[in-house]
Design a protein around this motif. Structure first.
Motif, PDB file in Angstrom:
ATOM      1  N   ILE A  29       0.814  -1.223   0.000  1.00 51.50           N
ATOM      2  CA  ILE A  29       0.000   0.000   0.000  1.00 51.50           C
ATOM      3  C   ILE A  29       0.839   1.261   0.000  1.00 51.50           C
ATOM      4  CG2 ILE A  29      -0.301   0.222   2.506  1.00 51.50           C
ATOM      5  CD1 ILE A  29      -3.250   0.924   1.894  1.00 51.50           C
ATOM      6  N   ASN A  30       1.959   1.245   0.697  1.00 51.30           N
ATOM      7  CA  ASN A  30       2.757   2.462   0.751  1.00 51.30           C
ATOM      8  C   ASN A  30       3.526   2.698  -0.537  1.00 51.30           C
ATOM      9  OD1 ASN A  30       1.895   3.262   3.280  1.00 51.30           O
ATOM     10  ND2 ASN A  30       3.409   2.009   4.328  1.00 51.30           N
ATOM     11  N   ALA A  31       3.829   1.638  -1.287  1.00 53.44           N
ATOM     12  CA  ALA A  31       4.447   1.818  -2.603  1.00 53.44           C
ATOM     13  C   ALA A  31       3.484   2.483  -3.571  1.00 53.44           C
ATOM     14  CB  ALA A  31       4.907   0.481  -3.163  1.00 53.44           C
ATOM     15  N   ARG A  32       2.194   2.464  -3.235  1.00 48.83           N
ATOM     16  CA  ARG A  32       1.163   3.069  -4.094  1.00 48.83           C
ATOM     17  C   ARG A  32       0.586   4.341  -3.499  1.00 48.83           C
ATOM     18  NH1 ARG A  32       2.100  -1.884  -4.878  1.00 48.83           N
ATOM     19  NH2 ARG A  32       1.673  -2.947  -6.843  1.00 48.83           N
ATOM     20  N   GLY A  33       1.271   4.884  -2.507  1.00 48.15           N
ATOM     21  CA  GLY A  33       0.845   6.179  -1.986  1.00 48.15           C
ATOM     22  C   GLY A  33       0.046   6.133  -0.716  1.00 48.15           C
ATOM     23  N   GLY A  34      -0.120   4.947  -0.134  1.00 50.91           N
ATOM     24  CA  GLY A  34      -0.843   4.851   1.124  1.00 50.91           C
ATOM     25  C   GLY A  34      -2.347   4.915   0.937  1.00 50.91           C
ATOM     26  N   ILE A  35      -3.048   5.283   1.986  1.00 47.43           N
ATOM     27  CA  ILE A  35      -4.505   5.401   1.957  1.00 47.43           C
ATOM     28  C   ILE A  35      -4.862   6.879   1.883  1.00 47.43           C
ATOM     29  CG2 ILE A  35      -6.674   4.873   3.131  1.00 47.43           C
ATOM     30  CD1 ILE A  35      -5.231   2.725   4.705  1.00 47.43           C
ATOM     31  N   ASN A  36      -5.440   7.292   0.764  1.00 43.90           N
ATOM     32  CA  ASN A  36      -5.754   8.705   0.555  1.00 43.90           C
ATOM     33  C   ASN A  36      -4.525   9.575   0.776  1.00 43.90           C
ATOM     34  OD1 ASN A  36      -8.384   8.333  -0.131  1.00 43.90           O
ATOM     35  ND2 ASN A  36      -9.272   9.263   1.700  1.00 43.90           N
ATOM     36  N   GLY A  37      -3.361   9.100   0.318  1.00 49.14           N
ATOM     37  CA  GLY A  37      -2.140   9.880   0.446  1.00 49.14           C
ATOM     38  C   GLY A  37      -1.478   9.772   1.799  1.00 49.14           C
ATOM     39  N   ARG A  38      -2.027   8.961   2.682  1.00 52.19           N
ATOM     40  CA  ARG A  38      -1.443   8.815   4.021  1.00 52.19           C
ATOM     41  C   ARG A  38      -0.646   7.514   4.089  1.00 52.19           C
ATOM     42  NH1 ARG A  38      -6.917  10.145   4.949  1.00 52.19           N
ATOM     43  NH2 ARG A  38      -7.258  12.104   6.061  1.00 52.19           N
ATOM     44  N   GLU A  39       0.525   7.575   4.677  1.00 50.84           N
ATOM     45  CA  GLU A  39       1.285   6.360   4.933  1.00 50.84           C
ATOM     46  C   GLU A  39       0.550   5.548   6.007  1.00 50.84           C
ATOM     47  OE1 GLU A  39       5.383   4.843   7.068  1.00 50.84           O
ATOM     48  OE2 GLU A  39       4.968   6.988   6.875  1.00 50.84           O
ATOM     49  N   LEU A  40       0.458   4.252   5.785  1.00 46.76           N
ATOM     50  CA  LEU A  40      -0.124   3.364   6.789  1.00 46.76           C
ATOM     51  C   LEU A  40       0.996   2.655   7.530  1.00 46.76           C
ATOM     52  CD1 LEU A  40      -2.537   1.981   8.135  1.00 46.76           C
ATOM     53  CD2 LEU A  40      -2.535   0.330   6.263  1.00 46.76           C
ATOM     54  N   ARG A  41       1.092   2.880   8.818  1.00 47.00           N
ATOM     55  CA  ARG A  41       2.123   2.271   9.652  1.00 47.00           C
ATOM     56  C   ARG A  41       1.481   1.203  10.539  1.00 47.00           C
ATOM     57  NH1 ARG A  41       5.314   7.675  11.845  1.00 47.00           N
ATOM     58  NH2 ARG A  41       6.257   8.282   9.839  1.00 47.00           N
ATOM     59  N   VAL A  42       2.062   0.032  10.542  1.00 50.81           N
ATOM     60  CA  VAL A  42       1.517  -1.071  11.332  1.00 50.81           C
ATOM     61  C   VAL A  42       2.537  -1.499  12.382  1.00 50.81           C
ATOM     62  CG1 VAL A  42       0.629  -3.431  11.303  1.00 50.81           C
ATOM     63  CG2 VAL A  42       0.096  -1.871   9.423  1.00 50.81           C
ATOM     64  N   LEU A  43       2.215  -1.292  13.627  1.00 52.78           N
ATOM     65  CA  LEU A  43       3.019  -1.821  14.713  1.00 52.78           C
ATOM     66  C   LEU A  43       2.587  -3.265  14.970  1.00 52.78           C
ATOM     67  CD1 LEU A  43       2.675   1.142  17.255  1.00 52.78           C
ATOM     68  CD2 LEU A  43       4.468   0.804  15.550  1.00 52.78           C
ATOM     69  N   THR A  44       3.508  -4.114  15.351  1.00 54.84           N
ATOM     70  CA  THR A  44       3.154  -5.482  15.694  1.00 54.84           C
ATOM     71  C   THR A  44       3.562  -5.764  17.136  1.00 54.84           C
ATOM     72  OG1 THR A  44       5.244  -6.462  14.963  1.00 54.84           O
ATOM     73  CG2 THR A  44       3.506  -6.207  13.311  1.00 54.84           C
ATOM     74  N   CYS A  45       2.866  -6.723  17.749  1.00 59.46           N
ATOM     75  CA  CYS A  45       3.143  -7.049  19.148  1.00 59.46           C
ATOM     76  C   CYS A  45       2.866  -8.529  19.368  1.00 59.46           C
ATOM     77  CB  CYS A  45       2.267  -6.199  20.072  1.00 59.46           C
ATOM     78  SG  CYS A  45       2.732  -6.255  21.823  1.00 59.46           S
ATOM     79  N   ASN A  46       3.739  -9.187  20.128  1.00 63.00           N
ATOM     80  CA  ASN A  46       3.553 -10.591  20.483  1.00 63.00           C
ATOM     81  C   ASN A  46       2.678 -10.663  21.728  1.00 63.00           C
ATOM     82  OD1 ASN A  46       3.658 -13.296  21.087  1.00 63.00           O
ATOM     83  ND2 ASN A  46       5.888 -13.431  21.140  1.00 63.00           N
ATOM     84  N   GLU A  47       1.458 -11.103  21.538  1.00 66.26           N
ATOM     85  CA  GLU A  47       0.483 -11.167  22.629  1.00 66.26           C
ATOM     86  C   GLU A  47       0.785 -12.308  23.594  1.00 66.26           C
ATOM     87  OE1 GLU A  47      -3.271 -13.013  24.177  1.00 66.26           O
ATOM     88  OE2 GLU A  47      -1.796 -13.748  22.717  1.00 66.26           O
TER      89      GLU A  47
END
Length: 423
Positions: free
Chosen positions: A74-92
């Motif tokens: 998604i970020n190679a295509r400009g994100g969502i409505n021009g916004r970068e989408l950042r995903v944090l991950t966590c081991n539950e």
């Protein structure tokens, strides 16, 4: 929908837009734009996906891994409505303290939502999210909290929908049914739900066989289940989560006694990866009846997801497109993307997302679920799952080692769940 009731596959354009759903991934230490990402204008949209990994119990590494793969997409295509989408991950970690720590970290990092996550510890992780007003979008559907919390937006009907559907599915195929279920407070509700589904076929009630939900073998329970299913035309269904495989292994090892017994379960307890690991067409699940939340993994409605995996997962063996957790995460990020897109240039905050969802933002998942909305009038409203908005299930069967559709159309189990709640 098409004329035969089957949901229409998305167009190429909408499929690609749906595939654009998952965001930039980062591990616990932090976040950054991945190589090749263009970012785009506007503030980044930061979310978190958590799941257990490297534990002695259930592990779902494919769920956060999917976020990492789709970050590149998604970020190679400009994100969502021009916004970068950042995903944090966590081991539950499959532990309440670890789940609560993930939730507190989500608050500290300023995420706007927790998306497509897996945890059995709803009582631990939900309070921090509620206090901060952070939406929990598309959890796996394991806990009551996911169907009761005002900040939760489930995309499936949870175990209750599966058991109700399993009863309807077996009513047409079995003369007698044995149900092996966890000997817990939650498990005690399962026979009532299954029996309400069985009753739709004027079927007698199932024989209830409680069992430990963490045992290594189930020889005694398997023997009793087989005996109670009768001499011919009987079925044994089990819903023991990760330990369902242990039960059916014990069932398969029983000495032959001439009985013709069919086996059954629900997706989440049994899925295609488990069928593959246990011998495929030569394993214990050949011919088994399974009730699922979504279309079977070979359905063309999953093609957009598979395309993104081929292009951006880089042979990441943590991600199996037939895994129910991966599929749920895909749908959850579809929800996130469509709602963010609907908000235009507004600054994305947890409160804004929550209000958009509460006021009726409508999400089309390309036929993987019914259209999703979380207005009050869209919710099931039963005591155990009041916030469920998707109470449709699928009937599948294992043939030649592969899960295939037994019935093409979705089955609405909402009336069955309401009837079960009334009793």
């Amino acid at each position: 929908m098409t004329g035969n009731g089957r949901r229409r596959a998305p167009s190429i354009l909408s499929a690609l837009r749906t595939a654009a759903v998952f965001g930039s991934a980062c591990v616990l230490a932090g976040c950054g734009v991945l190589p090749g990402a263009t970012g785009g204008s506007g503030d980044p949209v930061t979310v978190m996906t958590w799941a257990p990994d490297n534990t002695r119990a259930t592990n779902m590494p494919g769920m956060p891994a999917m976020g990492q793969a789709y970050a590149r997409w998604i970020n190679a295509r400009g994100g969502i409505n021009g916004r970068e989408l950042r995903v944090l991950t966590c081991n539950e970690g499959n532990e309440p303290m670890a789940a609560a720590a993930c939730a507190r970290r989500a608050v500290q990092e300023g995420v706007v939502a927790v998306v497509g996550s897996y945890s059995q510890n709803g009582r631990a992780f939900m309070p921090p999210l509620e206090a901060a007003g952070i939406p929990y979008i598309g959890g796996y559907g394991l806990t009551d909290d996911e169907f009761r919390s005002p900040v939760s937006y489930p995309v499936n009907g949870g175990q209750a929908a599966l058991l109700a559907g399993n009863g309807i599915q077996l009513a047409d195929s079995c003369d007698r049914v044995s149900l092996v279920r966890p000997d817990t407070l939650t498990g005690a509700d399962l026979p009532r739900i299954l029996n309400t589904g069985l009753a739709q076929g004027h079927h007698r009630t199932a024989v209830d066989i409680p069992a430990a939900d963490d045992a290594g073998e189930y020889t005694d329970e398997a023997r009793r289940a087989r005996h109670q299913a009768g001499e011919k035309g009987g079925c044994v269904t089990a819903a023991l989560g990760d330990h369902t495989a242990n039960f059916f292994d014990s069932f398969r090892r029983l000495p032959p006694d001439g009985r013709e017994i069919k086996v059954s379960s629900v997706l989440g307890s049994v899925d295609q990866p488990l069928i593959d690991r246990t011998g495929g067409a030569n394993g214990p699940f050949e011919g088994a009846y399974l009730t699922g939340w979504y279309p079977e993994a070979g359905d063309p409605r999953w093609d957009p997801m598979k395309q993104v995996l081929r292009e951006h997962a880089f042979a990441d063996n943590r991600i199996d497109p037939a895994d129910t957790g991966v599929q749920t995460t895909w749908i959850a990020y579809t929800v996130l993307t469509e709602v963010v897109e609907s908000l235009g240039d507004e600054k994305i905050t947890p409160g804004l997302l929550g209000r958009a969802l509460d006021r009726g933002a409508r999400v089309d998942t390309g036929g993987l679920t019914p259209p999703l909305r979380w207005r009050y009038e869209d919710m099931l409203g039963t005591p155990s799952t009041p916030r469920a908005v998707n109470h449709e299930v699928t009937f599948q069967v294992v043939r030649k080692g592969r899960l295939v559709a037994q019935k093409e159309d979705f089955v609405d189990v909402g009336p069955t769940l309401r009837e079960a709640a009334a009793h």
